[in-house]
Scaffold this motif. Structure first.
Motif, PDB file in Angstrom:
ATOM      1  N   UNK A 109       0.825  -1.217   0.000  1.00  0.00           N
ATOM      2  CA  UNK A 109       0.000   0.000   0.000  1.00  0.00           C
ATOM      3  C   UNK A 109       0.853   1.259   0.000  1.00  0.00           C
ATOM      4  N   UNK A 110       2.011   1.201   0.644  1.00  0.00           N
ATOM      5  CA  UNK A 110       2.909   2.359   0.670  1.00  0.00           C
ATOM      6  C   UNK A 110       4.161   2.104  -0.151  1.00  0.00           C
ATOM      7  N   UNK A 111       4.108   1.112  -1.025  1.00  0.00           N
ATOM      8  CA  UNK A 111       5.273   0.748  -1.813  1.00  0.00           C
ATOM      9  C   UNK A 111       5.484   1.645  -3.019  1.00  0.00           C
ATOM     10  N   UNK A 112       6.518   1.316  -3.784  1.00  0.00           N
ATOM     11  CA  UNK A 112       6.910   2.125  -4.936  1.00  0.00           C
ATOM     12  C   UNK A 112       5.818   2.201  -5.989  1.00  0.00           C
ATOM     13  N   UNK A 118      -0.409   6.774  -7.344  1.00  0.00           N
ATOM     14  CA  UNK A 118      -0.965   7.998  -6.754  1.00  0.00           C
ATOM     15  C   UNK A 118      -0.478   9.235  -7.506  1.00  0.00           C
ATOM     16  N   UNK A 119       0.770   9.171  -7.985  1.00  0.00           N
ATOM     17  CA  UNK A 119       1.331  10.302  -8.705  1.00  0.00           C
ATOM     18  C   UNK A 119       0.636  10.583 -10.016  1.00  0.00           C
ATOM     19  N   UNK A 120       0.026   9.542 -10.621  1.00  0.00           N
ATOM     20  CA  UNK A 120      -0.674   9.747 -11.894  1.00  0.00           C
ATOM     21  C   UNK A 120      -2.189   9.815 -11.700  1.00  0.00           C
ATOM     22  N   UNK A 121      -2.627   9.968 -10.429  1.00  0.00           N
ATOM     23  CA  UNK A 121      -4.046  10.220 -10.183  1.00  0.00           C
ATOM     24  C   UNK A 121      -4.862   9.051  -9.704  1.00  0.00           C
ATOM     25  N   UNK A 122      -4.256   7.920  -9.336  1.00  0.00           N
ATOM     26  CA  UNK A 122      -5.034   6.777  -8.853  1.00  0.00           C
ATOM     27  C   UNK A 122      -5.639   7.095  -7.490  1.00  0.00           C
TER      28      UNK A 122
END
Length: 536
Positions: A109-112, A118-122
């Motif tokens: 969940x907090x992995x790469x 998250x950076x691309x909007x997920x």
């Protein structure tokens, strides 16, 4: 005759330990019929999930392993190719718990990967727990194994085959159909059977990544039945069912072609004429790079996360020191016991072959040869369950835990130790046997002057490999473990359970370094070993 007697003693000891556990299971579970198995809300779902995850894991491992093997076989001059092949051997020798932590660091969940998404909007992170996480972990551990076995077969294809395919103007699809696929098809059943067996008997990965009752295999259900529910009847039913599953799998695997069968190649250097075009090299390069990232990133995550922990404080922590002493003591004892048993069996088999080919000799030789594979029929958690039930009436089980864990780990390492020692002892006997007999050398002099200089390296490999295997084991310890018998893998798992992931990462790095050091120690001294062989 001494060697035969020693082998018979080893065989009896192995059979007594295994059969005692099985007899305890059958005795306690004798009153349970098929109807109770069907009615139990845990047993059949665990069986279904065991077979489902093993089947899907095998399919995915082969689907990814075949293209990687084909790409590596074509691109013999690919930069860093040898290092990728070596990297593919790391998961096979890596403690399963450490690999699971590395995968969580990349796919959790907090992995790469979740961070990139998250950076691309997920909106939601990836979930590595449950069936998807188990499949991912099994592919991580078994895809390299499948690829290496298939690659070994493809590399033994004679050079003339590739020259003829080029002269006939075969394209990529024709080359695959008439040259590569026949080799892969011959190897595929054996490789698939091996991977399926490994996935069906997986314990630690499912325990860490299972994520609840819906993702529980037979072995994890046995552990839960005894440690949490304390339901011996259910544990016995699950254990007997697990023996039936592994027995059926071994029977099927024995009918399949061996994983290392392939065409006998010539000594001419191989040149792949189908690997030169720019598009093929680009496609193969991207595939090889993807495989390297898939395997390398979790290992890098272990290193980076481990270095973030306060390693010095962990190293001087009393709980770590106690767990390290316990782990090394158990691993060292199990390795010596496994190596000793293997030597007894191998020497007895060779002595029986020399003495004659009568029926009695063949039966005893076959029994000794099968002893190493017999332990595959009864997984570690099943053996632990049987002995748990035997020792429970005697009082505090933790008193007996070290001896039982040592014995189980020794038996689990025995097939691999036999694979290392058998060819070495046979070659040594073939080269020096007649000369030693003619000179009348025997006893301690023969052991010190003749045997040890030649067998030192394979013995060191066997001991170090068995120690590394035992250090990473968590099956028997999970059932017998207590505060007095805490090993490094159990300590790591306990820190994960208490959400002390930083400590778990640091401990995983330390354990990985220890296992790596053992592997390097076992492969050292190759030059001295060759010189000893030449001297004899």
């Amino acid at each position: 005759m001494t060697h035969v007697a020693g082998g018979a003693f080893g065989l009896v000891a192995i059979l007594a330990f295994i059969l005692a556990a099985v007899a305890a299971l059958l005795t306690i579970g004798s009153g349970q019929g098929f109807a109770s198995l069907v009615a139990d809300p845990v047993i059949l779902p665990a069986l279904r999930f065991t077979l489902l995850q093993a089947g899907l894991s095998t399919l995915l491992s082969l689907l990814f392993g075949i293209p990687v093997a084909l790409a590596l076989a074509r691109q013999r001059q690919f930069p860093g190719r040898i290092w990728l092949i070596r990297l593919m051997a790391v998961p096979m020798g890596l403690p399963v718990l450490i690999g699971a932590l590395g995968l969580i660091g990349i796919w959790g969940r907090t992995g790469l990967v979740s961070t990139l998404l998250f950076g691309i909007g997920a909106d939601e992170p990836l979930s590595i727990y449950g069936l998807s996480g188990i499949l991912l972990a099994h592919v991580f551990f078994n895809m390299p194994l499948a690829a290496r076995l298939l690659l070994a077969g493809l590399e033994r294809v004679p050079a003339e085959y590739w020259m003829l395919s080029a002269e006939l103007g075969m394209g990529r699809s024709a080359t695959f159909r008439f040259v590569e696929w026949p080799v892969i098809a011959r190897l595929l059943p054996g490789v698939a059977g091996l991977v399926f067996m490994l996935c069906a008997t997986s314990f630690t990965l499912v325990l860490v990544l299972g994520g609840g009752p819906a993702a529980t295999t037979l072995e994890v259900a046995i552990y839960q039945a005894l440690r949490f529910d304390f339901d011996p009847a259910r544990a016995v039913s699950l254990a007997v069912l697990q023996i039936g599953v592994t027995g059926a799998l071994l029977a099927v695997i024995s009918l399949l072609p061996a994983a290392d069968e392939a065409i006998a190649g010539s000594e001419r250097p191989v040149r792949r004429f189908d690997a030169g075009s720019g598009l093929v090299r680009l496609q193969d390069g991207l595939l090889i790079l993807a495989a390297a990232l898939f395997l390398g990133l979790p290992l890098m995550s272990i290193l980076v996360s481990g270095l973030r922990a306060d390693l010095f404080d962990l190293l001087i922590e009393p709980s770590f020191l106690s767990a390290a002493v316990t782990s090394l003591s158990i691993a060292g004892s199990a390795a010596l016991l496994s190596t000793g048993l293997a030597l007894l069996l191998v020497r007895a088999i060779i002595a029986l072959r020399v003495r004659g080919s009568g029926l009695a000799f063949r039966l005893l030789s076959g029994s000794l040869s099968a002893a190493g594979s017999l332990v595959l029929l009864v997984p570690a958690i099943v053996l632990a369950t049987g002995w748990f039930l035997i020792l429970r009436p005697l009082g505090e089980i933790s008193r007996f835990a070290p001896a039982i864990v040592i014995a189980i780990n020794a038996l689990m390492a025995l097939p691999f130790v036999l694979r290392i020692l058998t060819p070495a002892v046979e070659d040594h006997r073939r080269i020096s046997g007649r000369l030693v007999a003619s000179l009348g050398i025997s006893g301690f002099v023969k052991l010190w002057r003749i045997d040890l200089p030649v067998l030192a390296r394979p013995l060191a490999m066997a001991v170090s490999f068995a120690m590394a295997l035992s250090l990473g084991d968590m099956g028997a310890v999970a059932l017998f473990g207590a505060e007095d018998v805490t090993t490094l893998p159990w300590l790591i798992y306990s820190r994960l359970g208490s959400y002390r992931t930083n400590d778990a990462d640091g401990l995983a790095l330390i354990l990985g370094v220890i296992c790596l050091a053992l592997t390097m120690l076992g492969t050292a001294g190759a030059k001295r070993s060759r010189e000893a062989v030449a001297h004899v």
